[in-house]
Design a protein around this motif. Structure first.
Motif, PDB file in Angstrom:
ATOM      1  N   SER A 128       0.099  -1.910  -6.800  1.00 19.05           N
ATOM      2  CA  SER A 128      -0.825  -1.707  -5.637  1.00 19.05           C
ATOM      3  C   SER A 128      -0.722  -2.841  -4.629  1.00 19.05           C
ATOM      4  O   SER A 128      -0.827  -2.574  -3.476  1.00 19.05           O
ATOM      5  N   GLN A 129      -0.496  -3.981  -5.229  1.00 17.62           N
ATOM      6  CA  GLN A 129      -0.503  -5.131  -4.180  1.00 17.62           C
ATOM      7  C   GLN A 129       0.533  -5.168  -3.282  1.00 17.62           C
ATOM      8  O   GLN A 129       0.270  -5.306  -2.143  1.00 17.62           O
ATOM      9  N   ALA A 131       2.181  -2.433  -2.531  1.00 19.08           N
ATOM     10  CA  ALA A 131       2.024  -1.108  -1.705  1.00 19.08           C
ATOM     11  C   ALA A 131       0.986  -1.567  -0.287  1.00 19.08           C
ATOM     12  O   ALA A 131       1.531  -1.158   0.687  1.00 19.08           O
ATOM     13  N   ARG A 132       0.144  -2.356  -0.552  1.00 23.93           N
ATOM     14  CA  ARG A 132      -0.843  -2.671   0.489  1.00 23.93           C
ATOM     15  C   ARG A 132       0.064  -3.692   1.451  1.00 23.93           C
ATOM     16  O   ARG A 132      -0.052  -3.524   2.586  1.00 23.93           O
ATOM     17  N   LEU A 133       0.816  -4.615   0.987  1.00 29.22           N
ATOM     18  CA  LEU A 133       1.889  -5.522   1.886  1.00 29.22           C
ATOM     19  C   LEU A 133       2.849  -4.488   2.567  1.00 29.22           C
ATOM     20  O   LEU A 133       3.068  -4.898   3.610  1.00 29.22           O
ATOM     21  N   HIS A 135       2.505  -1.560   3.406  1.00 34.45           N
ATOM     22  CA  HIS A 135       1.809  -0.971   4.587  1.00 34.45           C
ATOM     23  C   HIS A 135       1.385  -1.698   5.888  1.00 34.45           C
ATOM     24  O   HIS A 135       1.208  -1.016   6.793  1.00 34.45           O
ATOM     25  N   ARG A 136       1.603  -2.861   5.774  1.00 33.19           N
ATOM     26  CA  ARG A 136       1.115  -3.934   6.651  1.00 33.19           C
ATOM     27  C   ARG A 136       2.355  -4.416   7.416  1.00 33.19           C
ATOM     28  O   ARG A 136       2.368  -5.259   8.618  1.00 33.19           O
ATOM     29  N   THR A 155       7.589   2.071   8.198  1.00 34.16           N
ATOM     30  CA  THR A 155       6.132   1.886   8.842  1.00 34.16           C
ATOM     31  C   THR A 155       6.367   1.094  10.107  1.00 34.16           C
ATOM     32  O   THR A 155       7.856   0.246  10.308  1.00 34.16           O
ATOM     33  N   CYS A 157       4.042  -1.336  12.858  1.00 25.10           N
ATOM     34  CA  CYS A 157       3.000  -2.040  13.099  1.00 25.10           C
ATOM     35  C   CYS A 157       3.232  -3.088  14.353  1.00 25.10           C
ATOM     36  O   CYS A 157       4.235  -3.448  14.732  1.00 25.10           O
TER      37      CYS A 157
END
Length: 161
Positions: A128-129, A131-133, A135-136, A155, A157
């Motif tokens: 999860s850690q 995955a969050r990175l 997404h950013r 992705t 951004c």
């Protein structure tokens, strides 16, 4: 890495027991992993990286522990060696406890190098850690979803790499 009563060494991040004959040196040297697909592990600091050939042309790179700036250049070379030696490289991130931007740049560099070698690089078991990175940060990493074939994920951004 700690001693083990059975004569091998135990890797602190992943808990695997390996004989010293199976270990590869931590210091970067041009031929430490070779292109023959010899199995081995590199343990240092808080990460364990293991490259195993699964079949002709396919290898799995297992990572356990922390992929951060302290170990990024070493891990980058491991992945680049694998990408140049195999047609498919699967990076199993399931035992990563932490990945910073330097660690993510390692994964992106391997992905960027893969097409020049005719290699497909796939990430699986994303914690999860990470995955969050992901997404950013803009990337085109191919991520395997559980039970589904791997598909490129892009992705976008603000900013870029």
């Amino acid at each position: 890495m700690t001693g083990n009563p059975g004569g091998g060494a135990r890797c602190a991040p992943c808990g695997s027991v390996t004989s010293s004959a199976d270990l590869l040196p931590m210091q970067p040297t041009p031929s430490r992993y070779g292109t023959a697909g010899l199995p081995g592990e590199s343990m240092g600091g808080d990460i364990c990286v293991s490259v195993r050939r699964e079949s002709q042309g396919r290898a799995v790179v297992w990572m356990a522990g922390e992929l951060d700036i302290a170990i990024a250049s070493h891990t980058r070379q491991i992945l680049l060696d694998a990408v140049s030696a195999y047609r498919q490289v699967i990076v199993d991130c399931g035992r990563l406890d932490f990945c910073d931007c330097a660690g993510l740049s390692v994964l992106i560099a391997a992905q960027n190098a893969a097409p020049a070698h005719g290699t497909t690089l796939v990430l699986r078991r994303i914690p999860s850690q990470l995955a969050r990175l992901l997404h950013r940060v803009p990337h085109r990493l191919c991520i395997e979803q559980s039970g589904l074939p791997a598909a490129p994920v892009s992705t976008s951004c603000m900013g870029g790499l």
